[in-house]
Write an enzyme that holds these catalytic residues in place. Structure first.
Site, PDB file in Angstrom:
ATOM      1  N   HIS A 362       0.807  -1.233   0.000  1.00 45.38           N
ATOM      2  CA  HIS A 362       0.000   0.000   0.000  1.00 45.38           C
ATOM      3  C   HIS A 362       0.830   1.267   0.000  1.00 45.38           C
ATOM      4  CE1 HIS A 362      -3.935  -1.920   0.896  1.00 45.38           C
ATOM      5  NE2 HIS A 362      -3.169  -2.809   1.500  1.00 45.38           N
ATOM      6  N   LYS A 554      -8.068  14.129   4.592  1.00 43.12           N
ATOM      7  CA  LYS A 554      -7.197  12.950   4.561  1.00 43.12           C
ATOM      8  C   LYS A 554      -6.134  13.160   5.631  1.00 43.12           C
ATOM      9  CE  LYS A 554      -6.203  13.906   0.200  1.00 43.12           C
ATOM     10  NZ  LYS A 554      -5.897  13.003  -0.887  1.00 43.12           N
ATOM     11  N   ARG A 555      -5.334  12.117   5.915  1.00 41.28           N
ATOM     12  CA  ARG A 555      -4.253  12.311   6.855  1.00 41.28           C
ATOM     13  C   ARG A 555      -3.382  13.485   6.415  1.00 41.28           C
ATOM     14  NH1 ARG A 555      -3.604   8.530  11.202  1.00 41.28           N
ATOM     15  NH2 ARG A 555      -1.639   9.644  11.533  1.00 41.28           N
ATOM     16  N   LYS A 560       1.147  14.503   0.750  1.00 41.84           N
ATOM     17  CA  LYS A 560      -0.222  14.794   0.310  1.00 41.84           C
ATOM     18  C   LYS A 560      -0.420  16.282   0.020  1.00 41.84           C
ATOM     19  CE  LYS A 560      -2.179  10.879   2.936  1.00 41.84           C
ATOM     20  NZ  LYS A 560      -2.897  10.038   1.955  1.00 41.84           N
ATOM     21  N   THR A 662      -8.380   6.655  -1.848  1.00 39.00           N
ATOM     22  CA  THR A 662      -9.746   6.157  -1.966  1.00 39.00           C
ATOM     23  C   THR A 662     -10.727   7.287  -1.678  1.00 39.00           C
ATOM     24  OG1 THR A 662      -9.421   5.321   0.285  1.00 39.00           O
ATOM     25  CG2 THR A 662      -9.368   3.701  -1.511  1.00 39.00           C
ATOM     26  N   LYS A 666     -14.464   8.559  -3.324  1.00 44.24           N
ATOM     27  CA  LYS A 666     -15.662   8.934  -2.554  1.00 44.24           C
ATOM     28  C   LYS A 666     -16.188  10.281  -3.020  1.00 44.24           C
ATOM     29  CE  LYS A 666     -13.699   6.171   1.058  1.00 44.24           C
ATOM     30  NZ  LYS A 666     -12.736   6.142   2.175  1.00 44.24           N
TER      31      LYS A 666
HETATM   32  C1  26W Z   1       4.704   1.214   9.674  1.00 44.14           C
HETATM   33  C2  26W Z   1       3.886   2.441   9.650  1.00 44.14           C
HETATM   34  C3  26W Z   1       2.881   2.405   8.581  1.00 44.14           C
HETATM   35  C4  26W Z   1       1.543   2.437   8.918  1.00 44.14           C
HETATM   36  C5  26W Z   1       0.581   2.394   7.935  1.00 44.14           C
HETATM   37  C6  26W Z   1       3.239   2.316   7.264  1.00 44.14           C
HETATM   38  C7  26W Z   1       2.294   2.274   6.284  1.00 44.14           C
HETATM   39  C8  26W Z   1       0.967   2.307   6.612  1.00 44.14           C
HETATM   40  C9  26W Z   1      -0.096   2.206   5.545  1.00 44.14           C
HETATM   41  C10 26W Z   1       0.332   1.220   4.488  1.00 44.14           C
HETATM   42  C11 26W Z   1      -0.411   3.536   4.986  1.00 44.14           C
HETATM   43  C12 26W Z   1      -1.660   3.563   4.175  1.00 44.14           C
HETATM   44  O1  26W Z   1      -2.741   3.644   4.723  1.00 44.14           O
HETATM   45  N1  26W Z   1      -1.542   3.529   2.843  1.00 44.14           N
HETATM   46  C13 26W Z   1      -2.659   3.882   1.992  1.00 44.14           C
HETATM   47  O2  26W Z   1      -3.364   2.724   1.570  1.00 44.14           O
HETATM   48  C14 26W Z   1      -4.530   3.076   0.849  1.00 44.14           C
HETATM   49  C15 26W Z   1      -5.285   1.814   0.559  1.00 44.14           C
HETATM   50  O3  26W Z   1      -4.622   1.051  -0.384  1.00 44.14           O
HETATM   51  C16 26W Z   1      -4.176   3.851  -0.398  1.00 44.14           C
HETATM   52  O4  26W Z   1      -5.362   4.254  -1.034  1.00 44.14           O
HETATM   53  C17 26W Z   1      -3.336   5.077  -0.051  1.00 44.14           C
HETATM   54  O5  26W Z   1      -2.889   5.709  -1.219  1.00 44.14           O
HETATM   55  C18 26W Z   1      -2.149   4.667   0.799  1.00 44.14           C
HETATM   56  O6  26W Z   1      -1.444   5.808   1.257  1.00 44.14           O
END
Ligand code: 26W
Length: 833
Positions: A362, A554-555, A560, A662, A666
């Site tokens: 992701h 969004k975050r 971003k 995503t 929406k």
């Molecule tokens: C280790 C810390 C950490 C925590 C969470 C690293 C990475 C994450 C996630 C992978 C971050 C995340 O939410 N990624 C998002 O995933 C969505 C679903 O596929 C995508 O639509 C977003 O673009 C992506 O940033």
């Protein structure tokens, strides 16, 4: 017998009886004493009964048919509130509304009592929740496995413009949706050491002598499909101290120390890590990951062994999806279970493991790639470290055979990163241990193949697939935008589109219909008015509901680029200050999102938005034509209100950085037009909507990479663009923060001297594009047509389509329909538990 009992009946009359019964016997209240919360609970239990009934039938069918199951392992499930979602999916909404009205109660008010389960950070967790909805709707046998965090994502308060984090004690008042299953408790080991031995059959074996054990108790939340009878389960694990707790008290004689130890193990499921996209390398996080994966795999094997006596058919009965690398320790854990606990040999176990797991990536951001120090790993999971070394040893041999003498490649691909402090690369483990690796949008998958996992793609091209993300139309249209949903149903003649989103295409026939256009506009207007009221109540800012609602929720993250939007706002502000009589499109800029508590730059960006808001909103020269709003505590529920109210969707990440997004889907599904870069799923949204219905700006991912390679100098952009210079100078001069001088210097320095995310390179293109969007908004009819076209062409982005592709291309699973009134299940006396 089930037809109209108080616990399963679907009529207004039965609902009312059931509701009163639950109010009386579960809440222990009557009309004299009941609060809105009691009414909410009584209604939730009433709905839950209907789900439980279907859940039991669903589980029976899966068991009897020995169906292949999907197990979706995710550290996060951002499911949002459940009452309305469940009422809609199970087909009880109208009846419940009537039943409550008959009691003089307002359903909307009751729904507002529900605590929001914030068990995720953002996109990844919300995607998992959309997937659960689609799995149940498509009648796919599936279980979601995760962690029952006692504290979800923190509550965000804004104080003096800065973010403040408050613990989210969401279970405080109890959770009517979950059912604890202590009878399915499982044990999880940590620490200690391993011992090799030879067993009675003369085989080499290893036993893991752990230092501590923890128990996992599963809590099940029903997940209802849309108007079918399928109810799947979301099974979340809660950590409990080991049962030897009492024994230790006797032995050690130190009661309080024993209680303190108990607390220590129960801390595992205490809190969700709020860092999104940055690894902190914290021991507790690795404990959480192993804890829920070990619990889930034991549970999966228990289920499998009900119908099987050998592991031969395991990959034909279980498809385990790793939602990013967070559960990737599962590869080593399944190997351990098969080899150490079930005595399979390595090759057989490895074949089963690889045929069972698939991994979704992701993120491409390197700071988000999970790596665990070998020291920590060995201390916490000594047996797993051995297994990973063995996997790596065999894997490196394979590479040596394929690419003789290529030591650089060995170093790049190894599961162990050498260097000061060895680290385990979890993405490599997930990739090697899975039969399929997928990205979440076409561009993202290309970048995985060409950049992130290039060596792996060269070696195993057939492993790699794209699965463009989607969103559930139930929550993100039917539930959140009921007026638009009704208009669509009326226009299309049925609500078949809710599960066949491609049918929205038919809306295109209405594009020139003035009556339809007018209704479309009126619905957007009413959604905007609702959000305007919310803003007034929460921020005490009066916004013009006829202005262009420009929304970025969004975050908060530098990639971003919320601060690129701020640069645009300041640009408009400077234009007004230079010429207060300027004819400018009135706009309301709406931001929302949380910053990771330790992410200083992101927190400063929030402060910047609030400081600019303060100045712009009160400047008489602006005369209310521009308003800036920061919505605090952005959440799924807030999204449900904001997406339908947006005119313009901000999707402005640096190209190549947003895996998919995503939120972009929406917005578009609710009739907002997108201003965005060619990043993530924006590319595909633009393709579907048509380039003429999308506001495109900025460098492409390729251009970003070449410009970086050439040597990017942001300062040149600052010097050569007078307006950009003016905007940045306003930050340098503390114009927006006269009482807190210097606070934005870190942002300025980062932009002028590094600009990792290339805001200055994209600035002019963005500002020009915004001017086009503003001009387009002035032609109401044309804008409305573009809005209709966007919705009509978003069918692809239903998570039903995404899930169906996973089923076909990765999991190889089939739907199984559930009938409610089938002959009775085995009696409790003959059924095996
Ligand atoms: C280790 C810390 C950490 C925590 C969470 C690293 C990475 C994450 C996630 C992978 C971050 C995340 O939410 N990624 C998002 O995933 C969505 C679903 O596929 C995508 O639509 C977003 O673009 C992506 O940033």
């Amino acid at each position: 017998m089930y037809c109209d009992s108080d616990r399963t009946g679907m009529t207004v009359g039965t609902l009312k009886r059931a509701f009163l019964d639950n109010l009386h016997y579960i809440q222990g209240k009557d009309a004299y004493f009941a609060t809105a919360y009691d009414y909410y609970m009584a209604l939730a239990y009433t709905v839950r009964d209907r789900l439980v009934h279907r859940r039991i039938k669903t589980a029976q069918a899966y068991y009897e048919k020995d169906a292949k199951m999907v197990y979706y392992l995710s550290a996060e499930f951002l499911i949002g509130r459940l009452l309305l979602n469940n009422l809609i999916n199970v087909g009880l909404y109208e009846q419940a509304k009537q039943a409550m009205a008959d009691f003089g109660l307002d359903l909307t008010e009751l729904m507002d009592r529900e605590a929001e389960p914030g068990l995720g950070n953002g996109g990844l967790g919300r995607l998992a929740a959309c997937f659960l909805d689609s799995l149940a709707t498509l009648e796919i046998p599936a279980i979601g496995y995760g962690i029952r965090y006692e504290f979800g994502i923190f509550e965000q308060q804004i104080s003096g413009g800065w973010q403040q984090e408050v613990p989210d004690n969401w279970l405080r008042f109890g959770n009517p949706w979950e059912i604890a299953r202590p009878d399915y408790n499982v044990e999880v080991k940590f620490g200690g050491h391993t011992e090799a031995f030879t067993d009675a059959q003369g085989r080499y074996r290893v036993r893991w002598i752990a230092e501590t054990t923890v128990f996992g108790t599963p809590y099940d939340t029903p997940v209802a499909g849309y108007k079918n009878n399928t109810v799947n389960t979301l099974r979340l694990w809660s950590a409990r101290a080991g049962e030897d707790f009492n024994l230790q008290v006797f032995n050690a004689g130190d009661y309080t120390q024993a209680v303190a130890n108990k607390t220590f193990s129960e801390n595992i499921s205490k809190v969700l890590y709020p860092a999104d996209q940055t690894l902190q390398g914290k021991e507790l996080r690795l404990r959480q990951q192993y804890f829920f994966v070990a619990c889930s795999l034991q549970d999966i094997i228990r289920l499998y062994l009900r119908n099987h006596s050998t592991f031969e058919a395991f990959p034909d009965k279980a498809a385990i999806q790793l939602n990013d690398t967070h559960p990737s320790i599962g590869v080593a854990e399944l190997m351990r279970l098969l080899i150490d606990e079930h005595q399979l040999n390595w090759d057989v176990a490895w074949d089963i493991t690889q045929r069972t797991f698939a991994y979704t990536n992701h993120t491409l951001l390197s700071e988000a790639l999970e790596r665990w120090s070998v020291d920590l790993f060995g201390r916490l999971l000594p047996r797993h470290l051995e297994i990973i070394y063995e996997i790596n040893y065999r894997f490196l041999n394979e590479i040596r055979l394929r690419y003789p003498g290529n030591t650089a490649r060995l170093a790049r691909m190894s599961l162990v990163e050498e260097g000061n402090g060895k680290q385990i690369r979890m993405a490599h483990l997930a990739c090697v241990g899975s039969h399929t690796v997928n990205g979440v949008a076409e561009l993202h998958t290309d970048l995985i193949k060409q950049e992130l996992l290039r060596d792996f793609y060269e070696m195993y091209p057939e492993k790699f697939q794209n699965k463009t993300n989607g969103i559930t139309p139930r929550r993100w249209l039917l539930l959140s935008n009921p007026q638009l949903a009704t208009l669509i149903t009326e226009t299309l003649g049925s609500e078949h589109w809710v599960t066949h989103l491609d049918e929205l295409q038919q809306l295109e026939t209405q594009i020139e219909n003035p009556t339809f256009q007018a209704r479309w506009q009126a619905i957007k207007q009413s959604n905007k008015e609702r959000l305007a009221e919310y803003i007034w109540r929460n921020n005490q800012i009066e916004v013009d509901p006829y202005s262009l609602f420009d929304v970025q929720i969004k975050r908060i993250h530098e990639y971003k680029r919320q601060h690129l939007c701020v640069l645009h706002i300041i640009t408009l502000y400077e234009q007004i200050k230079a010429n207060p009589a300027i004819d400018i499109q009135p706009r309301t800029f709406i931001f929302g999102g949380k910053a990771a508590p330790g992410y200083f730059m992101a927190k400063t960006i929030i402060k910047l938005i609030n400081s600019v808001a303060e100045m712009v909103n009160h400047d008489p020269d602006v005369a209310g034509r521009i308003k800036v709003v920061f919505l605090n505590n952005y959440s799924v529920s807030l999204g449900e209100m904001a997406y339908p109210a947006a005119d313009l969707s901000e999707q402005v990440s640096t190209a190549g950085k947003e895996a998919s997004g995503t939120g972009n889907m929406k917005f578009a599904l609710n009739g907002a037009l997108t201003i965005g870069t060619l990043d993530g799923a924006n590319v595909e949204i633009r393709q579907e909507a048509g380039p003429e219905n999308f506001f495109l700006f900025g460098l492409t991912a390729q251009e970003v990479m070449s410009l970086k390679a050439e040597g990017y100098n942001p300062y040149d952009y600052y010097l050569s663009n007078p307006m950009l210079k003016k905007v940045i100078d306003s930050l340098i001069s503390d114009y927006f923060n006269p009482r807190e001088p210097g606070i934005f210097q870190p942002i300025v320095n980062s932009l002028l001297y590094h600009d990792e995310y290339m805001l200055l390179a994209d600035y002019q293109s963005y500002v020009d594009c915004q001017a086009k969007a503003a001009a387009a908004f002035r032609d109401k009819t044309h804008w409305t047509k573009m809005s209709i076209l966007n919705v009509a062409r978003m069918g692809k982005f239903s998570s039903d389509r995404t899930i169906w592709e996973y089923c076909q291309d990765i999991w190889r699973v089939e739907p199984l329909s559930i009938t409610l009134d089938v002959p009775q299940a085995p009696s409790p006396l003959t059924a095996r538990v």
